[in-house]
Design a protein around this motif. Structure first.
Motif, mmCIF file in Angstrom:
data_model
loop_
_atom_site.group_PDB
_atom_site.id
_atom_site.type_symbol
_atom_site.label_atom_id
_atom_site.label_comp_id
_atom_site.label_asym_id
_atom_site.label_seq_id
_atom_site.Cartn_x
_atom_site.Cartn_y
_atom_site.Cartn_z
ATOM 1 N N PHE A 299 0.794 -1.224 0.000
ATOM 2 C CA PHE A 299 0.000 0.000 0.000
ATOM 3 C C PHE A 299 0.829 1.278 0.000
ATOM 4 O O PHE A 299 0.285 2.356 0.009
ATOM 5 C CB PHE A 299 -0.968 -0.025 1.188
ATOM 6 C CG PHE A 299 -1.816 -1.253 1.169
ATOM 7 C CD1 PHE A 299 -2.917 -1.321 0.328
ATOM 8 C CD2 PHE A 299 -1.483 -2.369 1.920
ATOM 9 C CE1 PHE A 299 -3.685 -2.465 0.252
ATOM 10 C CE2 PHE A 299 -2.249 -3.519 1.852
ATOM 11 C CZ PHE A 299 -3.355 -3.568 1.013
ATOM 12 N N LYS A 300 2.154 1.153 0.011
ATOM 13 C CA LYS A 300 2.946 2.380 0.057
ATOM 14 C C LYS A 300 4.052 2.455 -0.995
ATOM 15 O O LYS A 300 4.618 3.510 -1.211
ATOM 16 C CB LYS A 300 3.553 2.551 1.463
ATOM 17 C CG LYS A 300 2.473 2.748 2.533
ATOM 18 C CD LYS A 300 2.998 3.451 3.764
ATOM 19 C CE LYS A 300 3.934 2.592 4.586
ATOM 20 N NZ LYS A 300 3.239 1.430 5.197
ATOM 21 N N ASN B 21 5.695 -3.855 5.695
ATOM 22 C CA ASN B 21 5.445 -2.459 5.979
ATOM 23 C C ASN B 21 6.738 -1.666 5.847
ATOM 24 O O ASN B 21 7.619 -1.747 6.689
ATOM 25 C CB ASN B 21 4.868 -2.347 7.387
ATOM 26 C CG ASN B 21 4.357 -0.959 7.677
ATOM 27 O OD1 ASN B 21 4.234 -0.132 6.757
ATOM 28 N ND2 ASN B 21 4.080 -0.672 8.929
ATOM 29 N N LEU C 286 3.992 8.514 -9.733
ATOM 30 C CA LEU C 286 4.338 7.496 -8.732
ATOM 31 C C LEU C 286 3.224 7.395 -7.690
ATOM 32 O O LEU C 286 2.788 6.308 -7.308
ATOM 33 C CB LEU C 286 5.667 7.864 -8.072
ATOM 34 C CG LEU C 286 6.148 7.004 -6.915
ATOM 35 C CD1 LEU C 286 6.479 5.601 -7.398
ATOM 36 C CD2 LEU C 286 7.381 7.610 -6.266
ATOM 37 N N ASP C 287 2.758 8.554 -7.247
ATOM 38 C CA ASP C 287 1.667 8.624 -6.283
ATOM 39 C C ASP C 287 0.451 7.858 -6.807
ATOM 40 O O ASP C 287 -0.141 7.043 -6.093
ATOM 41 C CB ASP C 287 1.338 10.109 -6.058
ATOM 42 C CG ASP C 287 0.329 10.324 -4.963
ATOM 43 O OD1 ASP C 287 0.487 9.693 -3.905
ATOM 44 O OD2 ASP C 287 -0.615 11.111 -5.162
ATOM 45 N N LYS D 295 -1.248 4.118 -5.597
ATOM 46 C CA LYS D 295 -2.674 4.000 -5.296
ATOM 47 C C LYS D 295 -3.307 2.886 -6.115
ATOM 48 O O LYS D 295 -4.148 2.139 -5.621
ATOM 49 C CB LYS D 295 -3.379 5.308 -5.655
ATOM 50 C CG LYS D 295 -3.278 6.357 -4.590
ATOM 51 C CD LYS D 295 -4.159 7.507 -4.983
ATOM 52 C CE LYS D 295 -3.390 8.788 -5.030
ATOM 53 N NZ LYS D 295 -4.151 9.862 -5.678
ATOM 54 N N THR D 296 -2.879 2.805 -7.395
ATOM 55 C CA THR D 296 -3.430 1.765 -8.261
ATOM 56 C C THR D 296 -3.113 0.388 -7.700
ATOM 57 O O THR D 296 -3.976 -0.491 -7.636
ATOM 58 C CB THR D 296 -2.816 1.890 -9.670
ATOM 59 O OG1 THR D 296 -2.941 3.238 -10.083
ATOM 60 C CG2 THR D 296 -3.516 0.982 -10.645
ATOM 61 N N SER E 16 -2.540 -0.364 -4.591
ATOM 62 C CA SER E 16 -3.400 -0.560 -3.405
ATOM 63 C C SER E 16 -4.772 -1.042 -3.832
ATOM 64 O O SER E 16 -5.317 -1.991 -3.276
ATOM 65 C CB SER E 16 -3.612 0.740 -2.637
ATOM 66 O OG SER E 16 -2.426 1.358 -2.321
ATOM 67 N N MET F 9 0.505 -3.550 12.144
ATOM 68 C CA MET F 9 0.735 -4.200 10.849
ATOM 69 C C MET F 9 0.094 -5.589 10.802
ATOM 70 O O MET F 9 -0.318 -6.139 11.822
ATOM 71 C CB MET F 9 2.229 -4.272 10.530
ATOM 72 C CG MET F 9 3.018 -5.189 11.405
ATOM 73 S SD MET F 9 4.771 -5.006 10.994
ATOM 74 C CE MET F 9 5.404 -6.459 11.826
ATOM 75 N N THR G 24 0.519 5.823 7.556
ATOM 76 C CA THR G 24 -0.124 5.323 6.334
ATOM 77 C C THR G 24 0.361 6.012 5.065
ATOM 78 O O THR G 24 -0.030 5.614 3.981
ATOM 79 C CB THR G 24 -1.642 5.538 6.410
ATOM 80 O OG1 THR G 24 -1.882 6.931 6.616
ATOM 81 C CG2 THR G 24 -2.255 4.748 7.538
ATOM 82 N N LYS G 25 1.150 7.042 5.166
ATOM 83 C CA LYS G 25 1.557 7.836 4.001
ATOM 84 C C LYS G 25 0.346 8.322 3.201
ATOM 85 O O LYS G 25 0.412 8.492 1.988
ATOM 86 C CB LYS G 25 2.472 7.028 3.075
ATOM 87 C CG LYS G 25 3.875 6.794 3.612
ATOM 88 C CD LYS G 25 4.819 7.926 3.196
ATOM 89 C CE LYS G 25 6.238 7.711 3.673
ATOM 90 N NZ LYS G 25 6.398 7.924 5.116
ATOM 91 N N PRO H 221 -4.417 3.683 2.335
ATOM 92 C CA PRO H 221 -4.367 3.196 0.946
ATOM 93 C C PRO H 221 -5.277 4.009 0.040
ATOM 94 O O PRO H 221 -6.400 4.335 0.430
ATOM 95 C CB PRO H 221 -4.897 1.762 1.080
ATOM 96 C CG PRO H 221 -5.755 1.780 2.293
ATOM 97 C CD PRO H 221 -5.170 2.800 3.209
ATOM 98 N N SER H 222 -4.765 4.333 -1.118
ATOM 99 C CA SER H 222 -5.539 5.096 -2.104
ATOM 100 C C SER H 222 -6.160 6.369 -1.536
ATOM 101 O O SER H 222 -7.340 6.583 -1.682
ATOM 102 C CB SER H 222 -6.651 4.221 -2.678
ATOM 103 O OG SER H 222 -6.166 3.508 -3.757
ATOM 104 N N ARG I 228 6.847 17.394 -2.654
ATOM 105 C CA ARG I 228 7.018 16.289 -3.607
ATOM 106 C C ARG I 228 6.748 16.740 -5.024
ATOM 107 O O ARG I 228 7.351 16.262 -5.960
ATOM 108 C CB ARG I 228 6.124 15.108 -3.224
ATOM 109 C CG ARG I 228 6.829 14.219 -2.201
ATOM 110 C CD ARG I 228 6.005 13.027 -1.830
ATOM 111 N NE ARG I 228 5.792 12.148 -2.961
ATOM 112 C CZ ARG I 228 4.766 11.281 -3.007
ATOM 113 N NH1 ARG I 228 3.904 11.239 -2.025
ATOM 114 N NH2 ARG I 228 4.614 10.492 -4.045
ATOM 115 N N PHE I 229 5.805 17.682 -5.177
ATOM 116 C CA PHE I 229 5.462 18.119 -6.521
ATOM 117 C C PHE I 229 5.956 19.540 -6.813
ATOM 118 O O PHE I 229 5.635 20.106 -7.840
ATOM 119 C CB PHE I 229 3.949 17.999 -6.749
ATOM 120 C CG PHE I 229 3.367 16.686 -6.287
ATOM 121 C CD1 PHE I 229 4.058 15.501 -6.482
ATOM 122 C CD2 PHE I 229 2.149 16.633 -5.641
ATOM 123 C CE1 PHE I 229 3.541 14.274 -6.051
ATOM 124 C CE2 PHE I 229 1.615 15.418 -5.208
ATOM 125 C CZ PHE I 229 2.319 14.242 -5.408
#
Lengths: 437, 283
Positions: free
Chosen positions: A205-206, A256, A401-402, A406-407, A409, B123, B229-230, B233-234, B250-251
């Protein structure tokens, strides 16, 4: 006052601080005409780097000093992400407080050159082009834009499957027999049944490292050569399908972060770890008890006889423009990047795999490695380098990349790869205003 | 003796100088930045385009929704727990110091240590899931399922900040005059009745204070999603603070990041205003 967000305050404090610092540092006199510092004037270069790269740079300066006694270097050992934070803030502040030399990972070079044009020294103007053929094609493309070089190629990360021979033996699987990803999945199922070890660790997921290796192997990436979004490319879908197939078969260990990957490597809960050549350093450092139990083979191909070369990671040196010591910095880093002895030392002492191809012919690269049961693993990686396809990163790489993570995940949470990628392509188009191919 | 009018300002000058450089300048500069696009030496003013962009920016709305979802559940839950704990501790007679320190400890724990421990515990095969499996409840995908990831953040934040609020309530409770409770006892009011009719009303200004602080804190939420979780997810745990950081660092879009920062400022101002109105304190 307290209503202003903490983050924006931090950002702006950094900006203000760097402006103040640059004002303090600006009064050192120097004359720029003194190329390479062969004369009497003393030059102290500053550099930002992290981890083992710091040692490599310092060693190189010790060697360089023999002919250039008046040049010295101050390397600031800053964490990888902190280097980027400081660099981005400095560039955003118009170049304030930046060092003479900075280490940048390959996937970020294009982003910096695009977002901050004129902020880095054009190495072609300084004469780097005549050395360029010492490097493999993919590395040259990453370090240049519009056929001008902006970065000195340094280390590379030709990929391989690091595998536990003892686990393979116990399951009766021969590494040589694995040619394709389907072979790999079949072998992994046997290994899981017989030993309980998973096939590969994935930070589901990361991070999407395995996905990126597969894309590079297939000669595709997030963007195509023209900068169009390539998520709908059948090859991209094929790669994610393969990862999903591994997940569905219960072969993927969900780890993780980086620490999770390392501990899975150390405790033997995975039989293979696909990564760049630099993972060698982590294995010999962290898994000392497994001396002699490791081996390496190339990534499996998607079809029999298909390409098995790919790259993950690697970095290069850039020179922020406007430095007082531009020429001295150029001369030193050129020496660093193109001298066999320097690169050999970086490899031997610090585990940094060179992209300078002339080094691959030296003994260091042909002899067997004890930790890997005497297998000549460096020859395998060295031979692979010339076949690595070029990935196209573009300045929107970080956003892509972001979306890719996500894809992944979404796919592990049950979505179909093709659908998830299509949705990601549309989101990415929306965020970057780029065309979807 | 009369002092010249400017003299006080001379004494204030160093403080004012620091204030100007480190407080006023960043605030003003980020405000100007929020009207610009580009990067590095190539920033240019583009009017309200960044603010315009917000409305069609899906990620911004996702981040806003996530932040509010977390806030609406976490803040009341935490404040309620804190009051209960404070009330409990207020009547404990022994080992009070030990209890207070234990509950307050999370608030002073290093962020890095706490987030590493939490990510280890949460985890896939971490201790919490091992426990849940052992008692037959089944493992929970804490960090990988969109809903559970939010729950994990709420859990972590509650652990960290409940003790902090508890200490504030405890201090306030000790200022409530004993005579009120004595009078209530004589009138025959139960402990529960006393809690709702004396303690809570007396705490009202303090509750407002902690509610506003917690709201501000949650709107700026960054540390927990960043380390646990950064944002995934998604994007399920992408908060506005996280999104602001990503946009800037980052951007490289510092202009838009500043816009996001000012949106947070406005949100905080509006919410604080509403909280003042709702609780009806005129002072």
């Amino acid at each position: 006052m307290m209503n202003v967000s903490k983050m924006s305050k931090t950002v702006l404090l950094l900006l203000a601080a760097s402006a103040v610092l640059s004002a303090c540092g600006g009064n050192k006199s120097s004359n720029g005409a003194n190329a390479g510092g062969g004369k009497d004037e003393n030059v102290e270069l500053t550099a930002w780097a992290w981890n083992v790269n710091v040692g490599a740079l310092n060693d190189a300066m010790d060697m360089y000093k023999k002919d250039h006694p008046n040049v010295s270097i101050k390397v600031e050992d800053i964490g990888r992400l902190d280097v980027y934070d400081k660099l981005s803030t400095g560039l955003a502040a118009g170049g304030a407080g930046l060092p003479d030399i900075v280490l940048v990972e390959d996937d970020r070079i294009q982003g910096y050159v695009d977002a901050f044009p004129d902020s880095f020294v054009n190495l072609s103007d300084k004469g780097f082009d005549k050395k360029a053929d010492l490097f493999p094609p993919f590395k040259k493309e990453l370090a240049s834009k519009d056929s001008k070089f902006y970065a000195f190629p340094f280390d590379a990360g030709p990929t391989g499957m690091f595998y536990r021979k003892d686990i393979f033996d116990k399951a009766g699987v021969k590494a040589d027999s694995i040619q394709t990803w389907d072979d790999f999945i079949a072998a992994a199922k046997t290994i899981k049944d017989k030993t309980g070890a998973f096939a590969v660790p994935v930070d589901k997921f990361k991070d999407d490292a395995l996905f990126r290796m597969m894309l590079n192997e297939l000669g595709v990436y997030y963007f195509d050569k023209d900068g169009k979004i390539d998520f709908n490319n059948p090859k991209v879908v094929q790669a994610l399908d393969k990862i999903k197939a591994m997940g569905d078969a219960g072969l993927v260990k969900d780890v993780n972060g980086w620490d999770g990957t390392v501990s899975a490597t150390v405790d033997g809960s995975v039989a293979t770890v696909p990564f760049g050549a630099w993972y060698y350093g982590t294995i010999i450092d962290q898994a000392k008890d497994t001396n002699g139990k490791w081996g390496v083979f190339q990534l499996p191909a998607f079809e029999k006889g298909g390409n098995r070369a790919a790259n993950l990671g690697g970095s290069s040196w850039m020179l922020p423009s406007g430095s007082k010591h531009e020429d001295a910095a150029y001369a030193f880093v050129e020496y660093f990047a193109t001298t066999d002895a320097v690169q050999q030392n970086a490899m031997e002492k610090h585990g940094l795999f060179p992209s300078l191809q002339s080094v691959y012919k030296t003994d260091l690269f042909t002899k067997g490695v004890d930790f890997f049961g005497g297998q000549p693993i460096w020859k395998l990686f060295g031979d692979e380098v010339k076949d690595i396809p070029t990935p196209y990163y573009t300045k929107d790489y970080a956003v892509a990349l972001d979306e890719a993570v996500k894809t992944q995940s979404d796919v592990f949470n049950g979505k179909k790869p093709a659908d998830a990628l299509k949705a990601a392509a549309d989101r990415l188009a929306d965020r970057t205003k780029r065309e979807v191919k | 003796m009369r002092t010249k009018g400017y003299v006080p300002y001379l004494f204030l000058a160093p403080a004012l100088g620091l204030f100007a450089v480190f407080m006023a300048y960043p605030i003003i500069y980020s405000f100007l930045l929020s009207f610009q696009t580009g990067a590095g030496k190539h920033m240019s003013f583009t009017g309200l385009s960044n603010y315009h962009r917000l409305f069609s920016d899906e990620l911004f709305w996702t981040a806003l929704k996530n932040t509010f979802a977390i806030m609406v559940i976490q803040v009341p839950l935490m404040l309620f727990l804190a009051i209960l704990l404070a009330a409990g501790l207020n009547s404990v007679k022994h080992l009070t110091g030990l209890f207070r320190v234990s509950f307050f400890m999370p608030a002073v724990t290093s962020l890095v240590a706490y987030s590493i421990i939490f990510s280890l515990m949460l985890m896939g095969d971490g201790i919490i899931n091992q426990f849940l499996t052992a008692v037959g409840a089944g493992a929970v995908p804490w960090l990988s399922n969109p809903i559970w990831a939010k729950a994990a953040l709420i859990l972590a934040m509650t652990w960290r900040w409940t003790g902090y609020n508890m200490v504030i309530y405890l201090a306030a409770m000790q200022n409530i005059s004993e005579s009120l409770y004595e009078a209530a006892n004589i009138d025959g009011a139960t402990r529960v009745r006393q809690f709702f009719s004396i303690t809570i009303p007396q705490l009202k200004p303090v509750i407002l204070f902690t509610a506003i602080l917690s709201t501000i804190g949650t709107l700026q939420l960054f540390d927990e999603p960043y380390t646990l979780t950064k944002g995934g997810p998604s994007d399920a745990t992408l908060t506005i603070g996280m999104y602001l950081y990503q946009t800037g660092f980052r951007f490289y879009d510092f202009g838009y990041a500043s816009t996001l920062a000012y949106v947070i400022v406005v949100l905080i101002a509006v919410l604080s205003f509403i909280q003042f109105k709702v609780t009806g304190d005129e002072e």
